[in-house]
Enzyme design. Structure first.
Site, PDB file in Angstrom:
ATOM      1  CE  LYS A   1      -6.120  -8.661  -6.239  1.00  0.00           C
ATOM      2  NZ  LYS A   1      -7.516  -7.670  -6.151  1.00  0.00           N
ATOM      3  N   PRO A   2      -7.092  -4.795  -9.791  1.00  0.00           N
ATOM      4  CG  PRO A   2      -8.749  -3.890 -10.380  1.00  0.00           C
ATOM      5  CD  PRO A   2      -8.176  -4.503 -10.630  1.00  0.00           C
TER       6      PRO A   2
ATOM      7  CG  LEU B   1      -3.869  -1.172  -8.183  1.00  0.00           C
ATOM      8  CD1 LEU B   1      -4.646  -0.664  -9.259  1.00  0.00           C
ATOM      9  CD2 LEU B   1      -2.837  -0.668  -8.172  1.00  0.00           C
TER      10      LEU B   1
ATOM     11  NE  ARG C   1       1.605   7.317  -5.297  1.00  0.00           N
ATOM     12  CZ  ARG C   1       1.305   7.455  -4.076  1.00  0.00           C
ATOM     13  NH1 ARG C   1       0.837   5.861  -3.580  1.00  0.00           N
ATOM     14  NH2 ARG C   1       2.231   8.345  -3.977  1.00  0.00           N
TER      15      ARG C   1
ATOM     16  CD  GLU D   1       4.914   2.524  -2.990  1.00  0.00           C
ATOM     17  OE1 GLU D   1       5.001   3.445  -1.217  1.00  0.00           O
ATOM     18  OE2 GLU D   1       6.530   2.768  -3.144  1.00  0.00           O
TER      19      GLU D   1
ATOM     20  CB  CYS E   1      -0.740   4.731   4.038  1.00  0.00           C
ATOM     21  SG  CYS E   1      -0.827   5.319   1.600  1.00  0.00           S
ATOM     22  CG  ASN E   2      -0.406   9.840   3.422  1.00  0.00           C
ATOM     23  OD1 ASN E   2      -1.724  10.082   3.516  1.00  0.00           O
ATOM     24  ND2 ASN E   2      -0.035  10.632   2.252  1.00  0.00           N
TER      25      ASN E   2
ATOM     26  CD  GLU F   1     -10.293  -8.858  -3.361  1.00  0.00           C
ATOM     27  OE1 GLU F   1      -9.623  -8.202  -3.584  1.00  0.00           O
ATOM     28  OE2 GLU F   1      -9.563  -9.554  -2.726  1.00  0.00           O
TER      29      GLU F   1
ATOM     30  CB  SER G   1      -2.305  -4.751   5.203  1.00  0.00           C
ATOM     31  OG  SER G   1      -2.640  -6.079   4.246  1.00  0.00           O
TER      32      SER G   1
HETATM   33  P1  NAD Z   1      -4.733  -5.295   1.424  1.00  0.00           P
HETATM   34  O1  NAD Z   1      -3.588  -5.415   1.540  1.00  0.00           O
HETATM   35  O2  NAD Z   1      -6.045  -6.307   2.095  1.00  0.00           O
HETATM   36  O3  NAD Z   1      -4.926  -5.926   0.102  1.00  0.00           O
HETATM   37  C1  NAD Z   1      -4.380  -5.319  -0.977  1.00  0.00           C
HETATM   38  C2  NAD Z   1      -4.808  -6.201  -2.495  1.00  0.00           C
HETATM   39  O4  NAD Z   1      -3.257  -7.223  -2.457  1.00  0.00           O
HETATM   40  C3  NAD Z   1      -6.280  -6.458  -2.849  1.00  0.00           C
HETATM   41  O5  NAD Z   1      -6.285  -5.747  -4.432  1.00  0.00           O
HETATM   42  C4  NAD Z   1      -6.300  -7.422  -2.406  1.00  0.00           C
HETATM   43  O6  NAD Z   1      -6.805  -8.476  -3.316  1.00  0.00           O
HETATM   44  C5  NAD Z   1      -4.653  -8.465  -3.135  1.00  0.00           C
HETATM   45  N1  NAD Z   1      -4.203  -9.487  -2.284  1.00  0.00           N
HETATM   46  C6  NAD Z   1      -4.908 -10.027  -1.537  1.00  0.00           C
HETATM   47  N2  NAD Z   1      -4.312 -11.274  -0.997  1.00  0.00           N
HETATM   48  C7  NAD Z   1      -3.440 -11.011  -1.831  1.00  0.00           C
HETATM   49  C8  NAD Z   1      -2.467 -12.192  -1.656  1.00  0.00           C
HETATM   50  N3  NAD Z   1      -2.252 -13.446  -1.012  1.00  0.00           N
HETATM   51  N4  NAD Z   1      -1.282 -12.309  -2.906  1.00  0.00           N
HETATM   52  C9  NAD Z   1      -1.594 -11.202  -3.504  1.00  0.00           C
HETATM   53  N5  NAD Z   1      -2.653  -9.768  -4.202  1.00  0.00           N
HETATM   54  C10 NAD Z   1      -3.867 -10.605  -2.779  1.00  0.00           C
HETATM   55  O7  NAD Z   1      -4.889  -4.072   1.732  1.00  0.00           O
HETATM   56  P2  NAD Z   1      -6.428  -3.269   0.860  1.00  0.00           P
HETATM   57  O8  NAD Z   1      -7.130  -3.259   2.389  1.00  0.00           O
HETATM   58  O9  NAD Z   1      -6.343  -3.159  -0.308  1.00  0.00           O
HETATM   59  O10 NAD Z   1      -5.520  -1.844   1.856  1.00  0.00           O
HETATM   60  C11 NAD Z   1      -5.312  -0.994   2.773  1.00  0.00           C
HETATM   61  C12 NAD Z   1      -4.315  -1.123   3.571  1.00  0.00           C
HETATM   62  O11 NAD Z   1      -2.987  -0.791   2.612  1.00  0.00           O
HETATM   63  C13 NAD Z   1      -3.325  -0.133   4.496  1.00  0.00           C
HETATM   64  O12 NAD Z   1      -3.043  -0.585   5.647  1.00  0.00           O
HETATM   65  C14 NAD Z   1      -2.392   0.745   3.972  1.00  0.00           C
HETATM   66  O13 NAD Z   1      -2.099   1.584   4.303  1.00  0.00           O
HETATM   67  C15 NAD Z   1      -2.025   0.500   2.603  1.00  0.00           C
HETATM   68  N6  NAD Z   1      -2.037   1.240   1.753  1.00  0.00           N
HETATM   69  C16 NAD Z   1      -0.856   1.738   1.796  1.00  0.00           C
HETATM   70  C17 NAD Z   1      -0.347   2.422   0.874  1.00  0.00           C
HETATM   71  C18 NAD Z   1       1.485   3.464   0.551  1.00  0.00           C
HETATM   72  O14 NAD Z   1       1.425   4.392  -0.441  1.00  0.00           O
HETATM   73  N7  NAD Z   1       1.862   2.588   1.110  1.00  0.00           N
HETATM   74  C19 NAD Z   1      -1.725   4.053   0.148  1.00  0.00           C
HETATM   75  C20 NAD Z   1      -2.933   2.785   0.067  1.00  0.00           C
HETATM   76  C21 NAD Z   1      -2.560   1.923   1.062  1.00  0.00           C
END
Ligand code: NAD
Length: 478
Positions: A173-174, A147, A158, A248, A282-283, A176, A227
């Protein structure tokens, strides 16, 4: 200071990594809790518990699974105030929005529970005499969920609710940044009496336990929200075991404002899209293409409306419109992107820098940038902040060409009073979602999914639910 432990096999469990991660309030910079930096051993225990629980859970009639989930949503509704405060403290959104997040989460669980009696298979006519062909829809097994931080509480549901309705178990895993609310969620899951092991939550870093979860050969699907960069890494991890991925990812939503649009409506909707959750959604609208005939009027009205938005610590002042950026990194990214845009010729009609708010929070001014060009970084990269860059276009064709020329393909919006124009644009714009004359926000029964780098698969509604199932076809020869 609060401490939380991992939720494994129906209980809060000790870990060697207990206390390994600090969680910070982005409005003040204060550390509010310590949570585990989970180990591989924690993950193995969680997966084991999920595998065991899933076998019995899948045998239960779907209506029983639905009723068990409804016990959870009931408890969420009884604890809205407390849960909302936990969300605000670690994530920084305003209290009203956090309350909506909790009640929407309860509604989401109830909606998914309604599907329990409606997950149907198919009977397919055979070419052979005396043969029946049955298509069953079966659970996937254990789902892994990873997440982000922006709607951290809702995203637990969700992932969890459709997985469980379909007869799966889940290991989550939420982020950090925002694990506390997920552990509070677990307390209610425990109180609601969901079978032990069905839902397991482990905190920790992405590169550590997140990567290990995505690489595990014990999950049937990895469902990730976050991301594009991380989505790509998760696909690589999942590729090791050919694990199904549901991604997503980020967005760069274009809003097209045409000459016949209701300008006041467009201004209200686009402003709220840039202010809600400090623009970290994101949206929501990330770039605006406005018709040259109404560009001045629109930009002036949007600038005035944005300038009226107030930000601050949402727990100290419940009247603010938005809170801080999630962390220093997020704040500096927005600040750098705005500076680059200004150096490339954009003009700040309002805002453009750090907000002068007391304390150590990461507050950014509500910002409108005019004179932007489609090639600029601010138009091509996800900003994730309260910044609205505006590009003037000559006509709908130019607007659609620019909108489609993007790495991202999540959501889009169009403002026009002409239904034929709206329908033409819908046929030509290539995005997973399009909102016409309304703010960007998806419905529980819709289908939230992006194209291009915004993801694979989707969530919500019937189609999101079905991502959590796999088909099994049976040929019976009499
Ligand atoms: P992020 O990608 O930095 O981190 C998301 C999660 O991935 C975290 O729990 C993180 O610990 C984990 N993670 C990081 N590296 C990893 C790896 N190598 N393997 C497995 N897990 C790993 O994203 P963020 O900064 O938490 O969230 C913001 C992003 O999320 C934005 O780009 C936003 O657009 C997107 N987002 C998309 C939606 C959607 O429905 N499309 C919804 C909400 C947020």
């Amino acid at each position: 200071m609060k401490t939380y432990q991992n939720f494994i096999n129906g209980d809060f469990a000790r870990s060697e990594g207990d206390g390994g991660l600090e969680v910070t309030n982005p409005s003040t910079g204060e550390i509010v809790s310590r949570v585990p930096e989970s180990t591989e051993e924690d993950l193995a225990r969680a997966l084991e518990a999920a595998e065991t629980a899933q076998v019995e859970w899948a045998k239960r009639p779907p209506i029983e699974r639905a009723n068990a989930l409804r016990e959870v949503s009931k408890l969420l509704r009884e604890n809205v105030d407390h849960l909302a405060r936990v969300i605000v403290e670690e994530q920084g959104k305003v209290l009203g929005l956090a309350e909506v997040e909790v009640t929407f989460t309860a509604d989401y669980i109830d909606y998914m529970a309604e599907w329990a009696r409606r997950i149907e298979g198919e009977i397919i006519p055979s070419d052979r005499q005396g043969e029946s062909i049955f298509l069953f829809r079966q659970p996937i097994g254990v789902v892994g969920g990873i997440l982000p931080w922006n709607f951290p509480f809702f995203l637990v549901a969700r992932k969890m609710a459709p997985a469980l309705v379909c007869g799966n178990a889940i290991v989550l895993k939420p982020s950090e940044e925002t694990p506390n609310n997920a552990f509070e969620f677990c307390k209610l899951i425990q109180e609601a009496g969901l079978p032990a092991g069905l839902v397991n939550v482990l905190s920790g870093s992405g590169a550590g336990v997140g990567k290990a979860l995505a690489e595990s050969d014990r999950i049937g699907m990895i469902s990730f929200t976050g991301s594009v960069e991380t989505g790509s890494k998760i696909m690589a991890s999942a590729a090791k075991n050919i694990t199904k991925v549901n991604l997503e990812l980020g967005g760069k939503a274009p809003a097209i404002v045409l000459h016949d649009a209701d300008i006041d409506l467009a201004v209200t909707a686009i402003k709220s899209s840039r202010i809600i959750n400090s623009g970290q959604v994101c949206n929501c609208v990330e770039r605006i293409y406005v018709h040259e005939k109404v560009a001045d009027e629109f930009t002036e009205k949007l600038s005035k409306a944005m300038a009226e938005a107030r930000c601050g610590d949402p727990l100290k002042d419940t009247t603010v419109d938005y809170g801080p950026m999630i962390n220093r990194q997020g704040f500096e990214k927005v600040d750098a992107m705005v500076k680059t845009a200004l150096s490339e010729g954009a003009q700040a009609c309002t805002g453009g820098s750090r907000e002068n708010v007391e304390g150590d929070g990461y507050f950014f001014q509500p910002t409108v940038l005019s004179q932007c060009k489609h090639e600029m970084e601010i138009i091509r990269k996800e900003i994730f902040g309260p910044v609205a860059p505006v590009v003037t276009v000559a006509d709908l064709d130019e607007a659609i060409a620019c909108a489609n020329d993007s790495d991202y393909g999540l959501t889009s919006s169009i403002y026009t009073r002409d239904l034929r124009t709206a329908m033409r644009a819908c046929h030509e714009i290539r995005f997973g979602e399009t909102y016409i004359n309304r703010e960007n926000f998806e419905a529980i029964q819709g289908y939230h999914a992006g194209c291009r780098k915004s993801g694979i698969g989707g969530a919500d509604g019937k189609h999101g639910l079905y991502e959590n199932l796999q088909t099994h076809i049976v040929y019976l020869q009499n």
